[in-house]
Design an enzyme around this catalytic site. Structure first.
Site, short mmCIF file in Angstrom:
data_model
loop_
_atom_site.label_atom_id
_atom_site.label_comp_id
_atom_site.label_asym_id
_atom_site.label_seq_id
_atom_site.Cartn_x
_atom_site.Cartn_y
_atom_site.Cartn_z
N ARG A 243 0.79 -1.23 0.00
CA ARG A 243 0.00 0.00 0.00
C ARG A 243 0.83 1.29 0.00
O ARG A 243 0.27 2.38 -0.04
CB ARG A 243 -0.99 0.02 1.17
N ASP A 244 2.16 1.20 0.08
CA ASP A 244 2.96 2.43 0.02
C ASP A 244 4.30 2.16 -0.67
O ASP A 244 5.36 2.56 -0.19
CB ASP A 244 3.18 2.98 1.42
N THR A 245 4.23 1.48 -1.82
CA THR A 245 5.44 1.20 -2.58
C THR A 245 5.92 2.48 -3.26
O THR A 245 5.18 3.08 -4.04
CB THR A 245 5.16 0.13 -3.66
N ASN B 18 10.86 4.18 0.08
CA ASN B 18 10.74 2.98 0.92
C ASN B 18 11.59 1.82 0.41
O ASN B 18 11.45 0.70 0.89
CB ASN B 18 9.28 2.55 1.02
N THR C 83 1.18 7.76 -0.64
CA THR C 83 1.97 8.87 -1.15
C THR C 83 1.45 9.31 -2.50
O THR C 83 1.33 8.51 -3.42
CB THR C 83 3.46 8.47 -1.28
#
Length: 321
Positions: free
Chosen positions: A130-132, A136, A173
């Site tokens: 959900r936040d690739t 990160n 993001t």
């Protein structure tokens, strides 16, 4: 790492404690501490030293509230984040091994795709990150990538694979989030594929994913202008590899989630791109007998490195700018 969002910390610990993969950050341990509010402590200390004297009597200082903090310990990543190497504000990214080597860039993307394939296909239950994003992706001393930051991740219910889960708090993001997630809060593994596709375009172009004014539809059709920082110019084999990455990225950022490439196909295509870019001797397209031609892509007779342009698929990979 010191964290105060306890819900995200709990999620991070629950997921990472049961994941083991070469390209996923390794959890070493965690602890909880109680500490006083630092601002109140500093004010009290200054008063004790006479730095804040007053002629009148000061009221008694309240007790400093205790703050619960969690600390998570990960393996050390010597080379920081992929984002910093692509977009350093001080210009140091121009000298980074990441930006100066197409091979390292493709190696990083391949490693991330393998991690995502593990999360979607082999974790039990499957995990949606959900936040690739490039911030990160951490790099070790040998420039091997690790996917990190699982605080926003969710478990995927495989029994409902025909329908998406829906959440009412959209977190992530800007620039990397899939349209169905932004507009309706719908979650499937396809949202990670979309984010990975955006990151592929970011790695190819060197542009910041959340500062460029492009729409979701634009990402699927806009020609890919290569980053000009890697030197020397890409060889014909390298251009073939970059063309395959660009085509794969375009298949990942389709507006409709059902039209996107599955993560296993993404990893397979990046494997082929990696094999191409590792070839020492350049060759013509006619000699490229290891791979089938790309679907929906016209096949040309040659590949030119002049101007960083691939004539094999001009609508996907165009002259760098």
């Amino acid at each position: 790492m010191e964290l105060t969002n306890l819900q995200e910390v709990d999620t991070e610990l629950a997921i990472l404690s049961r994941l083991r993969h070469k390209h996923i950050i390794r959890l070493l341990g965690s602890c909880v501490t109680l500490s006083k509010d630092k601002r109140l402590q500093a004010t009290t200390l200054k008063k004790k030293k006479g730095l804040l004297r007053r002629w009148r009597m000061e009221p008694k200082e309240p007790e400093s509230p205790e703050v619960l903090k969690r600390h998570i310990v990960y393996e050390y990543m010597e080379n920081g984040t992929l984002f910093d190497h692509l977009h350093s504000v001080d210009g140091s990214s121009d000298m980074s091994p990441v930006t100066s080597s197409w091979k390292i860039r493709i190696n990083v993307l391949l490693g991330v795709s393998r991690a995502m394939e593990h999360l979607h296909c082999h974790a039990n239950p499957p995990i949606i990150h959900r936040d690739t994003k490039s911030a990160n992706i951490l790099l070790d001393a040998n420039w091997v990538p690790r996917v990190s930051d699982f605080g926003l991740s969710v478990a995927w219910d495989t029994a409902s694979d025909e329908s998406a889960m829906q959440v009412y708090q959209i977190v992530g993001t800007h620039g990397y989030m899939a349209p169905e997630y932004v507009m309706h809060g719908l979650i499937t593994p396809a949202i990670d594929v979309y984010s990975l596709g955006v990151m592929m375009l970011e790695v190819l172009t060197g542009k910041n994913a959340y500062s460029e004014e492009v729409t979701f539809a634009d990402l699927a059709i806009v020609p890919c202008h290569l980053d000009m920082r890697p030197v020397p110019e890409p060889t014909p084999w390298q251009l073939q590899a970059l063309k395959r990455v660009a085509w794969t990225a375009r298949c990942c950022v389709k507006l409709d989630a059902k039209d996107r490439m599955a993560i296993s196909e993404v990893a397979a295509n990046l494997e082929k791109a990696h094999e191409l870019i590792c070839r020492d001797e350049p060759g013509s397209v006619d000699e490229l007998d290891l791979f089938d031609e790309l679907p929906d892509s016209p096949r040309a007779s040659s590949v030119s490195s002049e101007g960083y342009r691939s004539d094999l698929e001009p609508e996907v990979l165009e002259e760098g700018r």
